[in-house]
Design a protein around this motif. Sequence first.
Motif, short mmCIF file in Angstrom:
data_model
loop_
_atom_site.label_atom_id
_atom_site.label_comp_id
_atom_site.label_asym_id
_atom_site.label_seq_id
_atom_site.Cartn_x
_atom_site.Cartn_y
_atom_site.Cartn_z
N PHE A 389 58.88 78.93 55.66
CA PHE A 389 58.37 77.80 54.87
C PHE A 389 58.40 76.49 55.64
CE2 PHE A 389 58.92 81.06 51.68
CZ PHE A 389 57.69 80.96 51.04
N ALA A 390 59.31 76.37 56.61
CA ALA A 390 59.26 75.19 57.48
C ALA A 390 57.94 75.18 58.25
CB ALA A 390 60.46 75.19 58.44
N ALA A 391 57.53 76.35 58.71
CA ALA A 391 56.25 76.42 59.44
C ALA A 391 55.09 76.07 58.51
CB ALA A 391 56.08 77.83 60.02
N LEU A 392 55.15 76.59 57.28
CA LEU A 392 54.08 76.29 56.32
C LEU A 392 54.05 74.79 55.99
CD1 LEU A 392 53.77 78.87 53.39
CD2 LEU A 392 51.93 77.77 54.66
N LEU A 393 55.22 74.21 55.85
CA LEU A 393 55.28 72.77 55.52
C LEU A 393 54.78 71.93 56.70
CD1 LEU A 393 58.58 72.41 53.47
CD2 LEU A 393 56.28 71.79 52.71
N ARG A 394 55.11 72.35 57.93
CA ARG A 394 54.61 71.62 59.09
C ARG A 394 53.08 71.57 59.06
NH1 ARG A 394 58.03 74.77 62.15
NH2 ARG A 394 60.04 73.76 62.25
N ASP A 395 52.52 72.67 58.59
CA ASP A 395 51.06 72.79 58.57
C ASP A 395 50.42 72.05 57.38
OD1 ASP A 395 48.55 73.85 59.38
OD2 ASP A 395 48.71 75.35 57.78
N THR A 396 51.19 71.82 56.31
CA THR A 396 50.56 71.33 55.07
C THR A 396 51.03 69.96 54.60
OG1 THR A 396 52.23 72.55 53.80
CG2 THR A 396 50.10 73.66 54.16
N HIS A 397 52.16 69.45 55.13
CA HIS A 397 52.67 68.21 54.53
C HIS A 397 51.74 67.02 54.80
CE1 HIS A 397 54.42 65.85 57.91
NE2 HIS A 397 54.61 67.03 58.48
N GLY A 398 51.01 67.08 55.90
CA GLY A 398 50.05 66.00 56.17
C GLY A 398 48.96 65.97 55.10
N ALA A 399 48.55 67.15 54.66
CA ALA A 399 47.54 67.21 53.60
C ALA A 399 48.11 66.66 52.30
CB ALA A 399 47.08 68.66 53.41
N LEU A 400 49.36 66.99 52.00
CA LEU A 400 49.97 66.46 50.78
C LEU A 400 50.00 64.93 50.84
CD1 LEU A 400 51.46 66.80 48.09
CD2 LEU A 400 53.58 67.11 49.36
N ARG A 401 50.32 64.41 52.03
CA ARG A 401 50.34 62.95 52.19
C ARG A 401 48.94 62.36 51.96
NH1 ARG A 401 54.48 60.74 54.06
NH2 ARG A 401 55.13 62.66 55.09
N GLN A 402 47.92 63.03 52.48
CA GLN A 402 46.55 62.56 52.27
C GLN A 402 46.21 62.55 50.78
OE1 GLN A 402 44.19 61.33 54.22
NE2 GLN A 402 45.73 61.36 55.85
N VAL A 403 46.59 63.63 50.10
CA VAL A 403 46.27 63.73 48.66
C VAL A 403 46.95 62.61 47.89
CG1 VAL A 403 46.53 65.17 46.59
CG2 VAL A 403 45.92 66.24 48.79
N VAL A 404 48.25 62.45 48.15
CA VAL A 404 49.01 61.44 47.40
C VAL A 404 48.50 60.03 47.74
CG1 VAL A 404 51.31 60.39 47.19
CG2 VAL A 404 51.06 62.88 47.12
N ALA A 405 48.21 59.79 49.02
CA ALA A 405 47.76 58.46 49.43
C ALA A 405 46.39 58.14 48.83
CB ALA A 405 47.70 58.38 50.96
N GLN A 406 45.46 59.08 48.93
CA GLN A 406 44.12 58.84 48.39
C GLN A 406 44.18 58.70 46.86
OE1 GLN A 406 41.13 58.32 49.81
NE2 GLN A 406 42.20 58.26 51.78
N ALA A 407 45.02 59.50 46.25
CA ALA A 407 45.16 59.42 44.80
C ALA A 407 45.68 58.04 44.41
CB ALA A 407 46.10 60.51 44.29
N ALA A 408 46.69 57.57 45.13
CA ALA A 408 47.27 56.25 44.80
C ALA A 408 46.24 55.15 45.01
CB ALA A 408 48.52 56.01 45.66
N LEU A 409 45.53 55.21 46.12
CA LEU A 409 44.55 54.16 46.42
C LEU A 409 43.42 54.12 45.40
CD1 LEU A 409 44.30 54.52 50.30
CD2 LEU A 409 45.15 52.53 49.03
N ASN A 410 43.18 55.26 44.77
CA ASN A 410 42.05 55.33 43.84
C ASN A 410 42.47 55.46 42.37
OD1 ASN A 410 39.52 55.39 45.62
ND2 ASN A 410 40.89 56.85 46.62
#
Length: 465
Positions: A389-410
């Motif tokens: 799951f550390a490997a999976l998170l390394r691969d996906t946490h950037g996307a989560l950040r994009q989702v949360v950031a874009q959601a907040a901005l909009n």
Amino acid sequence: MSGDARIGLIGLGTMGAALASNIAEKGFDIAVFNRTTQVTRDFAAEAGDLAPKITPTETLEDFVAAIATPRAIILMVPAGDAVDGQIEALKPLLGADDLIIDCGNANFHDTDRREAECGVPFLGVGVSGGEEGARHGPSIMGGGDAALWARVEDVMTAIAAKHDGDPCAALMGPGGAGHFVKMVHNGIEYADMQMIAEVYGILRDGHGMDYDAIGDVFARWNEGPLESYLIEISGKVAHARDVATGDPLLSVIVDAAGQKGTGRWTVIESQHRLAPVPAIEAAVVARNLSGRLDERAKGQSIFGTAPQPFDGLDHATLEKGLIAGKILCYAQGFEMLSAATRDFGWDLPMSRIAQIWRQGCIIRSSMLDDMASALDAEPGTNLMFTDHFAALLRDTHGALRQVVAQAALNGHPTPALSSGLAYFDAMRTARGTADMVQGQRDFFGLHGFVHVNGKDDQHGPWAKD
Ligand code: 6PG
């Protein structure tokens, strides 16, 4: 006097009736009783091929007499006072070896109390899977004495869902352990559902997609790493039409979420255990907030509509963000289970819990199979730190950040995804900001702090004033 029924069941509501039919179908003779006699008669009349296995009874005395001794009696009555009332009504009719099994959604504190005080052998068993699961194979989380569990294990494993032949039923530990694990299951269920709802909001209000197209996205995601019952039904719900109007079903549902309390219990208990479950908390808060319909309308009229249309988050990023959010939510839930093992002297079987959640229950998913393997290979490790799951998170946490950031901005509220991300960032910050909180506490109350040189109960210069 005793009869031949292998087991008895009281409470023929939706879940009780389904469980009783499941037990009969697996070949066990079962006696049933319901407070309202007509419900029992209707159940028996509709039993069809299962009728020869079912003994309907109309008094508690007849019910008890129909069960082979030592008796095992399942209660499927509403959690709370009804369970205590039913136990009291049964007690004078039971022998010292008879066993009561509460299969409702009891608060585990009540289960602990009942086991200690009710004076009858008692098991508290969490059952997940809704009506469909109860009828054809739920996930079953047992709690109580191992010898008592052994008396009904054959029934429990026979009626449970199977994962590649492995029954999704196991003893979690003594006392309220089964209902504790079921409670945390429900907390995770709340957070998983909320995260899906947040992504649905982005697709609907950010990307302007219609309901069918959103249903198609969920159906596609259900073919990949997110494969799960909750993603599957989210797709089906998005595709569904209102029976009365023919409109998309979601367009006619008032967006105020109900709840029966198990998510709230999880959050309250997590605070007592000092076990952070922020994604679950966010999900409970989101349900509470959803009920403030008038205030939300007022807020919209004062400040303007929050969610704005936007592009810029492709579906692959949303999918990855949801994968990261889901891992973090489950990591929190499993950490809460570890805290209970520590605090209550239990030995909750972590990887077995993931295994029995693979089928039958509401949070069943293919990812739980990997979670079971990870928790088995690296016991005592936070799920987010396990190799897989550390490997999976390394691969996906950037996307989560994009989702949360874009959601907040909009202007799209994403409380569960955001708190999942905050948990992730906090859990990879070796030196955070609690030094300031400790400094403040010491300043106004001389509460003391631990110095980096290892000395505890140290104070700032104000201590000498
Ligand atoms: C299950 C579910 C079930 C729960 C419902 C409704 O595992 O089968 O968790 O036990 O009661 O999902 O819960 P809320 O009404 O609190 O949403």
